[in-house]
Design a protein around this motif. Structure first.
Motif, PDB file in Angstrom:
ATOM      1  N   GLY A   1       1.018  -1.221  -0.184  1.00  0.00           N
ATOM      2  CA  GLY A   1      -0.012   0.067   0.072  1.00  0.00           C
ATOM      3  C   GLY A   1       0.820   1.301   0.097  1.00  0.00           C
ATOM      4  O   GLY A   1       0.565   2.265  -0.737  1.00  0.00           O
ATOM      5  N   ILE A   2       1.991   1.034   0.738  1.00  0.00           N
ATOM      6  CA  ILE A   2       2.704   2.383   0.830  1.00  0.00           C
ATOM      7  C   ILE A   2       3.528   2.644  -0.492  1.00  0.00           C
ATOM      8  O   ILE A   2       3.480   3.587  -1.160  1.00  0.00           O
ATOM      9  CB  ILE A   2       3.893   2.249   1.855  1.00  0.00           C
ATOM     10  CG1 ILE A   2       3.139   2.511   3.276  1.00  0.00           C
ATOM     11  CG2 ILE A   2       5.034   3.326   1.826  1.00  0.00           C
ATOM     12  CD1 ILE A   2       4.203   1.757   4.429  1.00  0.00           C
ATOM     13  N   LEU A   3       3.852   1.491  -1.057  1.00  0.00           N
ATOM     14  CA  LEU A   3       4.835   1.559  -2.550  1.00  0.00           C
ATOM     15  C   LEU A   3       3.728   2.054  -3.649  1.00  0.00           C
ATOM     16  O   LEU A   3       4.115   2.624  -4.389  1.00  0.00           O
ATOM     17  CB  LEU A   3       5.353   0.262  -2.844  1.00  0.00           C
ATOM     18  CG  LEU A   3       6.366  -0.082  -1.834  1.00  0.00           C
ATOM     19  CD1 LEU A   3       6.796  -1.804  -2.058  1.00  0.00           C
ATOM     20  CD2 LEU A   3       7.657   0.692  -1.741  1.00  0.00           C
ATOM     21  N   ARG A   4       2.167   1.894  -3.400  1.00  0.00           N
ATOM     22  CA  ARG A   4       1.565   2.043  -4.340  1.00  0.00           C
ATOM     23  C   ARG A   4       1.034   3.591  -4.235  1.00  0.00           C
ATOM     24  O   ARG A   4       0.463   4.129  -5.268  1.00  0.00           O
ATOM     25  CB  ARG A   4       0.208   1.390  -4.403  1.00  0.00           C
ATOM     26  CG  ARG A   4       0.685  -0.183  -5.235  1.00  0.00           C
ATOM     27  CD  ARG A   4      -0.604  -0.848  -5.347  1.00  0.00           C
ATOM     28  NE  ARG A   4      -1.489  -1.268  -4.173  1.00  0.00           N
ATOM     29  CZ  ARG A   4      -1.405  -2.159  -3.557  1.00  0.00           C
ATOM     30  NH1 ARG A   4      -0.760  -3.183  -3.752  1.00  0.00           N
ATOM     31  NH2 ARG A   4      -2.341  -2.318  -2.256  1.00  0.00           N
TER      32      ARG A   4
ATOM     33  N   ARG B   1      11.343   3.816  -9.355  1.00  0.00           N
ATOM     34  CA  ARG B   1      11.909   5.131  -8.959  1.00  0.00           C
ATOM     35  C   ARG B   1      13.433   5.089  -8.922  1.00  0.00           C
ATOM     36  O   ARG B   1      14.118   5.412  -8.028  1.00  0.00           O
ATOM     37  CB  ARG B   1      11.563   5.596  -7.451  1.00  0.00           C
ATOM     38  CG  ARG B   1      10.111   5.540  -7.214  1.00  0.00           C
ATOM     39  CD  ARG B   1       9.324   6.627  -7.703  1.00  0.00           C
ATOM     40  NE  ARG B   1       7.862   6.831  -6.908  1.00  0.00           N
ATOM     41  CZ  ARG B   1       7.650   7.680  -6.013  1.00  0.00           C
ATOM     42  NH1 ARG B   1       8.471   8.264  -5.275  1.00  0.00           N
ATOM     43  NH2 ARG B   1       6.582   7.749  -5.770  1.00  0.00           N
ATOM     44  N   PRO B   2      14.078   4.962 -10.074  1.00  0.00           N
ATOM     45  CA  PRO B   2      15.626   4.852 -10.165  1.00  0.00           C
ATOM     46  C   PRO B   2      16.223   6.105  -9.657  1.00  0.00           C
ATOM     47  O   PRO B   2      17.275   5.872  -9.294  1.00  0.00           O
ATOM     48  CB  PRO B   2      15.656   4.506 -11.760  1.00  0.00           C
ATOM     49  CG  PRO B   2      14.654   5.114 -12.325  1.00  0.00           C
ATOM     50  CD  PRO B   2      13.038   4.759 -11.360  1.00  0.00           C
ATOM     51  N   GLN B   3      15.793   7.308 -10.124  1.00  0.00           N
ATOM     52  CA  GLN B   3      16.525   8.360  -9.452  1.00  0.00           C
ATOM     53  C   GLN B   3      16.416   8.461  -8.142  1.00  0.00           C
ATOM     54  O   GLN B   3      17.654   8.744  -7.494  1.00  0.00           O
ATOM     55  CB  GLN B   3      15.819   9.707 -10.246  1.00  0.00           C
ATOM     56  CG  GLN B   3      15.972   9.925 -11.417  1.00  0.00           C
ATOM     57  CD  GLN B   3      15.100  11.009 -12.228  1.00  0.00           C
ATOM     58  OE1 GLN B   3      13.908  11.633 -11.955  1.00  0.00           O
ATOM     59  NE2 GLN B   3      15.651  11.824 -13.297  1.00  0.00           N
ATOM     60  N   GLN B   4      15.432   8.110  -7.394  1.00  0.00           N
ATOM     61  CA  GLN B   4      15.316   8.145  -6.027  1.00  0.00           C
ATOM     62  C   GLN B   4      16.255   7.090  -5.510  1.00  0.00           C
ATOM     63  O   GLN B   4      16.799   7.321  -4.382  1.00  0.00           O
ATOM     64  CB  GLN B   4      13.938   8.374  -5.588  1.00  0.00           C
ATOM     65  CG  GLN B   4      13.327   9.624  -5.584  1.00  0.00           C
ATOM     66  CD  GLN B   4      11.671   9.363  -5.778  1.00  0.00           C
ATOM     67  OE1 GLN B   4      11.469   8.571  -6.548  1.00  0.00           O
ATOM     68  NE2 GLN B   4      10.958  10.355  -5.065  1.00  0.00           N
TER      69      GLN B   4
ATOM     70  N   MET C   1      13.554  -2.382  -2.106  1.00  0.00           N
ATOM     71  CA  MET C   1      14.581  -1.889  -3.016  1.00  0.00           C
ATOM     72  C   MET C   1      14.389  -2.437  -4.352  1.00  0.00           C
ATOM     73  O   MET C   1      14.582  -1.657  -5.254  1.00  0.00           O
ATOM     74  CB  MET C   1      15.920  -2.843  -2.319  1.00  0.00           C
ATOM     75  CG  MET C   1      16.298  -2.238  -1.135  1.00  0.00           C
ATOM     76  SD  MET C   1      17.796  -2.704  -0.654  1.00  0.00           S
ATOM     77  CE  MET C   1      17.374  -4.288   0.076  1.00  0.00           C
ATOM     78  N   ASP C   2      13.598  -3.613  -4.621  1.00  0.00           N
ATOM     79  CA  ASP C   2      13.397  -3.905  -6.077  1.00  0.00           C
ATOM     80  C   ASP C   2      12.353  -2.833  -6.761  1.00  0.00           C
ATOM     81  O   ASP C   2      12.507  -2.661  -7.903  1.00  0.00           O
ATOM     82  CB  ASP C   2      12.789  -5.374  -6.089  1.00  0.00           C
ATOM     83  CG  ASP C   2      13.809  -6.489  -5.704  1.00  0.00           C
ATOM     84  OD1 ASP C   2      15.052  -6.125  -5.838  1.00  0.00           O
ATOM     85  OD2 ASP C   2      13.268  -7.734  -5.609  1.00  0.00           O
ATOM     86  N   TYR C   3      11.284  -2.557  -5.803  1.00  0.00           N
ATOM     87  CA  TYR C   3      10.328  -1.666  -6.180  1.00  0.00           C
ATOM     88  C   TYR C   3      11.217  -0.346  -6.829  1.00  0.00           C
ATOM     89  O   TYR C   3      11.133   0.287  -7.707  1.00  0.00           O
ATOM     90  CB  TYR C   3       9.306  -1.345  -5.169  1.00  0.00           C
ATOM     91  CG  TYR C   3       8.207  -0.417  -5.844  1.00  0.00           C
ATOM     92  CD1 TYR C   3       6.981  -0.828  -6.559  1.00  0.00           C
ATOM     93  CD2 TYR C   3       8.682   1.038  -5.508  1.00  0.00           C
ATOM     94  CE1 TYR C   3       6.265   0.056  -7.094  1.00  0.00           C
ATOM     95  CE2 TYR C   3       7.316   1.687  -5.982  1.00  0.00           C
ATOM     96  CZ  TYR C   3       6.288   1.429  -6.861  1.00  0.00           C
ATOM     97  OH  TYR C   3       5.390   2.388  -7.261  1.00  0.00           O
ATOM     98  N   LEU C   4      11.802   0.148  -5.831  1.00  0.00           N
ATOM     99  CA  LEU C   4      12.296   1.645  -6.013  1.00  0.00           C
ATOM    100  C   LEU C   4      13.364   1.516  -7.391  1.00  0.00           C
ATOM    101  O   LEU C   4      13.380   2.295  -8.096  1.00  0.00           O
ATOM    102  CB  LEU C   4      13.273   2.135  -4.800  1.00  0.00           C
ATOM    103  CG  LEU C   4      12.369   2.228  -3.567  1.00  0.00           C
ATOM    104  CD1 LEU C   4      13.099   2.546  -2.169  1.00  0.00           C
ATOM    105  CD2 LEU C   4      11.562   3.580  -3.935  1.00  0.00           C
ATOM    106  N   LYS C   5      14.267   0.439  -7.404  1.00  0.00           N
ATOM    107  CA  LYS C   5      15.179   0.373  -8.479  1.00  0.00           C
ATOM    108  C   LYS C   5      14.377   0.325  -9.905  1.00  0.00           C
ATOM    109  O   LYS C   5      14.665   0.921 -10.871  1.00  0.00           O
ATOM    110  CB  LYS C   5      15.728  -0.958  -8.419  1.00  0.00           C
ATOM    111  CG  LYS C   5      17.055  -0.749  -7.134  1.00  0.00           C
ATOM    112  CD  LYS C   5      17.964  -1.863  -7.383  1.00  0.00           C
ATOM    113  CE  LYS C   5      17.571  -3.381  -7.144  1.00  0.00           C
ATOM    114  NZ  LYS C   5      18.452  -4.113  -6.730  1.00  0.00           N
ATOM    115  N   GLN C   6      13.361  -0.456  -9.720  1.00  0.00           N
ATOM    116  CA  GLN C   6      12.489  -0.424 -10.905  1.00  0.00           C
ATOM    117  C   GLN C   6      11.610   0.850 -11.327  1.00  0.00           C
ATOM    118  O   GLN C   6      11.437   1.348 -12.544  1.00  0.00           O
ATOM    119  CB  GLN C   6      11.519  -1.828 -10.993  1.00  0.00           C
ATOM    120  CG  GLN C   6      10.507  -1.864 -12.314  1.00  0.00           C
ATOM    121  CD  GLN C   6       9.922  -3.288 -12.292  1.00  0.00           C
ATOM    122  OE1 GLN C   6       9.838  -3.763 -11.282  1.00  0.00           O
ATOM    123  NE2 GLN C   6       9.118  -3.570 -13.383  1.00  0.00           N
TER     124      GLN C   6
END
Length: 124
Positions: free
Chosen positions: A32-35, A94-97, A87-92
């Motif tokens: 929910g947070i990631l979405r 939100r690559p800049q962040q 981490m996987d979500y952010l890399k895919q």
């Protein structure tokens, strides 16, 4: 906001205990947070020193450096899984962040390389 990021590791946003981090937030709704861009942006802004922090964000920010250095050595199994997913979500997505987080918490790339090696071995 309820939940400690996620981000990276929401998971790790726990009050430090003797052996493991507290399992207080093991059952947060990480997906929910990631979405939720607004929630995720708030955590990222906090951790990257770009904005105000919630109580959970402050905990995450305080615990994250140790969790990164120790490859989440004091994390519960759920926190380790949550950190991996975040981490996987952010890399895919939100690559800049993600790059900003790596520059802040792992400027030499030492821990990123260790993490990737463990992932390749199926240990993370």
């Amino acid at each position: 906001m309820r939940a400690a990021l996620a981000l990276l590791c929401c998971l790790v946003a726990l009050a430090a205990a003797a052996e493991k981090y507290s399992d207080r937030w093991d059952n947060i709704d990480l997906d929910g947070i990631l979405r939720d861009d607004k929630k995720l942006d708030a955590y990222l802004s906090c951790v990257l020193d770009g904005g105000a922090c919630s109580r959970e964000g402050e905990l995450l920010k305080r615990v994250m450096p140790e969790a990164i250095r120790t490859m989440c050595g004091r994390c519960t199994p759920r926190q380790k899984e949550g950190a991996r997913r975040a981490m996987d979500y952010l890399k895919q997505h939100r690559p800049q962040q993600w790059s900003r987080l790596v520059r802040k918490f792992d400027p030499t790339g030492e821990y990123t390389r260790k993490y990737e090696a463990l992932r390749a071995q199926g240990k993370m």
